[in-house]
Design a protein around this motif. Structure first.
Motif, PDB file in Angstrom:
ATOM      1  N   ALA A 185      54.131  20.101 -42.691  1.00  0.00           N
ATOM      2  CA  ALA A 185      53.307  21.026 -42.426  1.00  0.00           C
ATOM      3  C   ALA A 185      53.864  21.878 -40.724  1.00  0.00           C
ATOM      4  N   GLU A 186      53.894  23.129 -41.536  1.00  0.00           N
ATOM      5  CA  GLU A 186      53.937  23.951 -40.685  1.00  0.00           C
ATOM      6  C   GLU A 186      52.986  24.399 -39.848  1.00  0.00           C
ATOM      7  N   PHE A 187      53.502  25.289 -38.917  1.00  0.00           N
ATOM      8  CA  PHE A 187      51.750  25.756 -37.862  1.00  0.00           C
ATOM      9  C   PHE A 187      51.387  27.189 -38.767  1.00  0.00           C
ATOM     10  N   GLU A 188      52.206  27.573 -39.812  1.00  0.00           N
ATOM     11  CA  GLU A 188      51.424  28.404 -40.842  1.00  0.00           C
ATOM     12  C   GLU A 188      50.302  28.363 -41.407  1.00  0.00           C
ATOM     13  N   ASP A 189      50.444  26.929 -41.599  1.00  0.00           N
ATOM     14  CA  ASP A 189      49.834  25.993 -42.450  1.00  0.00           C
ATOM     15  C   ASP A 189      48.721  26.111 -42.352  1.00  0.00           C
ATOM     16  N   LEU A 190      48.428  25.950 -41.075  1.00  0.00           N
ATOM     17  CA  LEU A 190      47.006  25.673 -40.639  1.00  0.00           C
ATOM     18  C   LEU A 190      46.041  26.028 -40.802  1.00  0.00           C
ATOM     19  N   GLN A 223      43.486  29.230 -39.308  1.00  0.00           N
ATOM     20  CA  GLN A 223      43.814  30.151 -38.811  1.00  0.00           C
ATOM     21  C   GLN A 223      42.164  30.451 -38.529  1.00  0.00           C
TER      22      GLN A 223
END
Length: 121
Positions: A113-118, A120
């Motif tokens: 899981a990449e930060f941008e997948d979390l 927002q």
């Protein structure tokens, strides 16, 4: 996309922890190929569960530490590879080639899981 490939071994099989020179050479060749192609970010084997410990925190409870071996588990993590590929299909292809080196193994493939997948928020 980064994928974590976790290989699990039957801890009761002695050969799982004592690979032959032929197996080591084949694994070295495959990992070398993955590294040269630029997809391999990291790969390591781990020691048997008898050398490890489990740290567990339960809801409303304290933290407990249990030394290995973990007799309730038949399959244990034998190692991992972290790869950076263009697709899930490519990660599965790498995992299949990796698994083909073993007599018996299971390889779990999970996308990191990449930060941008979390979410927002």
């Amino acid at each position: 996309m980064r994928f974590l490939m976790i290989h699990k071994l039957d801890e009761s099989r002695p050969e799982a922890w004592n690979p032959s020179p032929e197996f080591q050479a084949a694994m070295g060749e495959l990992m070398g190929e993955y590294a040269e192609s630029g997809v391999l970010l990291a790969a390591e084997g781990v020691t048997q569960s008898k050398d490890g410990a489990m740290v567990r925190k339960t809801d409303g409870g304290g933290v407990t530490v249990t030394d290995g071996p973990f007799t309730e588990a038949r399959e244990v993590i034998g190692g991992f590879a972290l790869v950076n590929v263009d697709s899930r299909e490519q990660a599965l292809e790498l995992a299949e080639r990796f698994a083909s080196l073993f007599d018996e193994v299971s390889v779990e493939v999970r996308r990191v899981a990449e930060f941008e997948d979390l979410p927002q928020g």
